[in-house]
Design a protein around this motif. Structure first.
Motif, PDB file in Angstrom:
ATOM      1  N   HIS A  44       0.824  -1.213   0.000  1.00  0.00           N
ATOM      2  CA  HIS A  44       0.000   0.000   0.000  1.00  0.00           C
ATOM      3  C   HIS A  44       0.855   1.259   0.000  1.00  0.00           C
ATOM      4  N   LEU A  45       1.964   1.214   0.721  1.00  0.00           N
ATOM      5  CA  LEU A  45       2.864   2.370   0.711  1.00  0.00           C
ATOM      6  C   LEU A  45       3.457   2.566  -0.685  1.00  0.00           C
ATOM      7  N   THR A  46       3.794   1.473  -1.342  1.00  0.00           N
ATOM      8  CA  THR A  46       4.331   1.553  -2.707  1.00  0.00           C
ATOM      9  C   THR A  46       3.301   2.136  -3.662  1.00  0.00           C
ATOM     10  N   LEU A  47       2.045   1.720  -3.514  1.00  0.00           N
ATOM     11  CA  LEU A  47       0.986   2.254  -4.379  1.00  0.00           C
ATOM     12  C   LEU A  47       0.799   3.752  -4.183  1.00  0.00           C
ATOM     13  N   LEU A  48       0.944   4.208  -2.941  1.00  0.00           N
ATOM     14  CA  LEU A  48       0.839   5.650  -2.680  1.00  0.00           C
ATOM     15  C   LEU A  48       1.951   6.408  -3.391  1.00  0.00           C
ATOM     16  N   VAL A  49       3.154   5.862  -3.358  1.00  0.00           N
ATOM     17  CA  VAL A  49       4.276   6.510  -4.034  1.00  0.00           C
ATOM     18  C   VAL A  49       4.063   6.515  -5.548  1.00  0.00           C
ATOM     19  N   LEU A  50       3.524   5.403  -6.083  1.00  0.00           N
ATOM     20  CA  LEU A  50       3.312   5.299  -7.526  1.00  0.00           C
ATOM     21  C   LEU A  50       2.265   6.276  -8.038  1.00  0.00           C
ATOM     22  N   ARG A  51       1.438   6.815  -7.130  1.00  0.00           N
ATOM     23  CA  ARG A  51       0.460   7.827  -7.560  1.00  0.00           C
ATOM     24  C   ARG A  51       1.154   9.095  -8.057  1.00  0.00           C
ATOM     25  N   LEU A  52       2.404   9.261  -7.638  1.00  0.00           N
ATOM     26  CA  LEU A  52       3.156  10.443  -8.060  1.00  0.00           C
ATOM     27  C   LEU A  52       3.733  10.272  -9.459  1.00  0.00           C
ATOM     28  N   THR A  53       3.572   9.078 -10.018  1.00  0.00           N
ATOM     29  CA  THR A  53       4.100   8.802 -11.359  1.00  0.00           C
ATOM     30  C   THR A  53       2.959   8.803 -12.371  1.00  0.00           C
ATOM     31  N   ALA A  54       3.323   8.575 -13.637  1.00  0.00           N
ATOM     32  CA  ALA A  54       2.321   8.545 -14.711  1.00  0.00           C
ATOM     33  C   ALA A  54       1.688   7.176 -14.875  1.00  0.00           C
ATOM     34  N   LEU A  55       2.088   6.200 -14.076  1.00  0.00           N
ATOM     35  CA  LEU A  55       1.547   4.845 -14.198  1.00  0.00           C
ATOM     36  C   LEU A  55       0.063   4.841 -13.835  1.00  0.00           C
ATOM     37  N   PRO A  56      -0.812   4.293 -14.709  1.00  0.00           N
ATOM     38  CA  PRO A  56      -2.251   4.254 -14.408  1.00  0.00           C
ATOM     39  C   PRO A  56      -2.530   3.531 -13.091  1.00  0.00           C
ATOM     40  N   ARG A  57      -3.461   4.077 -12.318  1.00  0.00           N
ATOM     41  CA  ARG A  57      -3.727   3.545 -10.977  1.00  0.00           C
ATOM     42  C   ARG A  57      -4.226   2.102 -11.037  1.00  0.00           C
ATOM     43  N   GLN A  58      -5.123   1.801 -11.981  1.00  0.00           N
ATOM     44  CA  GLN A  58      -5.658   0.437 -12.074  1.00  0.00           C
ATOM     45  C   GLN A  58      -4.567  -0.565 -12.450  1.00  0.00           C
ATOM     46  N   THR A  59      -3.665  -0.165 -13.310  1.00  0.00           N
ATOM     47  CA  THR A  59      -2.563  -1.049 -13.697  1.00  0.00           C
ATOM     48  C   THR A  59      -1.657  -1.325 -12.509  1.00  0.00           C
ATOM     49  N   ALA A  60      -1.350  -0.263 -11.762  1.00  0.00           N
ATOM     50  CA  ALA A  60      -0.493  -0.420 -10.579  1.00  0.00           C
ATOM     51  C   ALA A  60      -1.148  -1.355  -9.565  1.00  0.00           C
ATOM     52  N   ARG A  61      -2.463  -1.177  -9.359  1.00  0.00           N
ATOM     53  CA  ARG A  61      -3.159  -2.012  -8.375  1.00  0.00           C
ATOM     54  C   ARG A  61      -3.214  -3.469  -8.842  1.00  0.00           C
ATOM     55  N   LYS A  62      -3.434  -3.672 -10.135  1.00  0.00           N
ATOM     56  CA  LYS A  62      -3.490  -5.032 -10.680  1.00  0.00           C
ATOM     57  C   LYS A  62      -2.172  -5.762 -10.436  1.00  0.00           C
ATOM     58  N   TRP A  63      -1.053  -5.118 -10.802  1.00  0.00           N
ATOM     59  CA  TRP A  63       0.236  -5.770 -10.655  1.00  0.00           C
ATOM     60  C   TRP A  63       0.650  -5.899  -9.193  1.00  0.00           C
ATOM     61  N   ALA A  64       0.218  -4.958  -8.370  1.00  0.00           N
ATOM     62  CA  ALA A  64       0.503  -5.063  -6.934  1.00  0.00           C
ATOM     63  C   ALA A  64      -0.171  -6.297  -6.348  1.00  0.00           C
TER      64      ALA A  64
END
Length: 369
Positions: free
Chosen positions: A85-105
């Motif tokens: 969850h902490l990693t996902l919060l950091v990834l919000r600062l990038t251009a990576l789509p949120r759904q893609t990040a959550r799927k791979w997480a």
């Protein structure tokens, strides 16, 4: 007060289960049909109570097994998910789509969970032999060396089962011991399971020149009289030292203490009263406390278990802070302490912070050299 503490523990446990369940729910939300989510919630609720039912309902073997594996998953996810969850919060600062990040997480979380479970199960069910050299500066007539094999914390019951016990006996006999020591937690809180599953007949096959000696740990319990438990263990061809000492072959003194949780256990001074301290003194004490007291009372070697060396990482760093010797061989002058990480496990059938082991002690009597 006890009821309030129990309710508080259950409330915290319920919140943690909800945290795990909701994390999975959010990951599945756009991908699975509604009926599957209902099944998911029911299964999660079943798993959440399975451990308690399996531990406290006699002969609920299937629930006990399911609950133990659930506890492994529960413990590991509580360490993995906050990082995710902490990693996902950091990834919000990038251009990576949120759904893609959550799927791979989610996929990586499952992969990590499965990988750690496999690794932990291997460590739990594939013991190693640890060897230590012990020098006792005393002369023993007709004996220069002693081959001692030690196993602690077997927790024989459901998952530390018959095949695990049979492997232990085979390994011990392969080491051709003069003496075998079991410093506590031989059973897993349930004497009926130990008797019903026939562990006694398996342990009777241990072969040692001077016999098998044991002391009791905090999980060697019985709702009935303790003498029933001791009798069952001694029917397994071991001598239980319950706040008592015995001289082996008129040359070596073994001292076995009651567990530290036993309120009426004698002091070490009382146990050693009248003991010939010219003979080697070996102490079996399940929990590795009071090393200095043992040293000051002339104990040459103290063998213990209990710590499991944390069992599940990073708990080994906690045990290292609690105990002067939480695992391995510690030398303090002429005093030696050996603590085993244990042969079995408590609760989850995994070890990620330690490995199952049998300990072989090569004791040399140096006569003051």
């Amino acid at each position: 007060m006890f009821i309030l503490i129990g309710l508080a523990v259950l409330a915290v446990y319920g919140l943690l289960v909800f945290y795990i369940g909701f994390s999975g729910w959010r990951w599945m939300k756009p991908r699975v049909p509604g009926w599957f989510k209902i099944v998911y919630a029911v299964v999660l609720g079943f798993l959440a109570v399975s451990f308690f039912v399996g531990r406290f309902v006699p002969q609920a073997d299937v629930l006990g097994i399911i609950g133990s594996y659930w506890l492994a998953v529960f413990s590991l996810l509580l360490m993995i998910l906050p990082v995710v969850h902490l990693t996902l919060l950091v990834l919000r600062l990038t251009a990576l789509p949120r759904q893609t990040a959550r799927k791979w997480a989610g996929l990586l979380t499952l992969a990590a969970l499965v990988g750690i479970m496999v690794y932990g199960s291997y460590n739990a069910y594939n013991p190693v032999i640890r060897e230590y050299d012990i020098r006792i500066p005393k002369t023993v007539e007709g004996m220069e060396q002693l081959n001692v094999v030690m196993a602690s914390d077997m927790h024989f019951g459901l998952l530390s089962g018959r095949s695990h016990a049979e492997r232990m006996v085979k390994e011990i006999n392969r080491l051709n011991p003069d003496l075998v020591l079991f410093p506590g937690d031989i059973i897993d809180d349930d004497l009926n399971a130990y008797v019903r599953r026939g562990f006694g007949g398996i342990l009777k096959q241990v072969e040692a020149k001077y016999g098998v000696y044991a002391t009791l740990g905090n999980h060697d319990t019985n709702p009935g009289a303790m003498d029933e438990l001791i009798t069952a263990l001694e029917d397994s061809a071991m001598r239980v030292l319950y706040d008592e000492s015995v001289v082996v072959d008129n040359r070596i003194t073994l001292v076995g203490r009651k567990d530290k949780t036993d309120r009426d256990r004698a002091t070490l001074e009382e146990l050693l009263r009248g003991t010939d301290k010219n003979l080697p003194l070996i102490l079996l004490d399940h929990q590795p406390y009071e090393l200095d007291i043992a040293k000051d009372n002339g104990i040459d070697l103290m063998v213990s278990g209990h710590t499991h060396r944390g069992q599940i990482a990073p708990a080994q760093f906690i045990t290292r802070r609690i105990y002067e010797n939480d695992w391995g061989h510690l030398i303090k002058g002429d005093f030696d302490s050996v603590v085993s990480s244990g042969y079995g496990f408590w609760g989850p059938p995994i070890r990620t912070g330690s490995r199952a082991e049998i300990v072989q002690l090569h004791i040399m009597f140096t006569g003051g050299q």
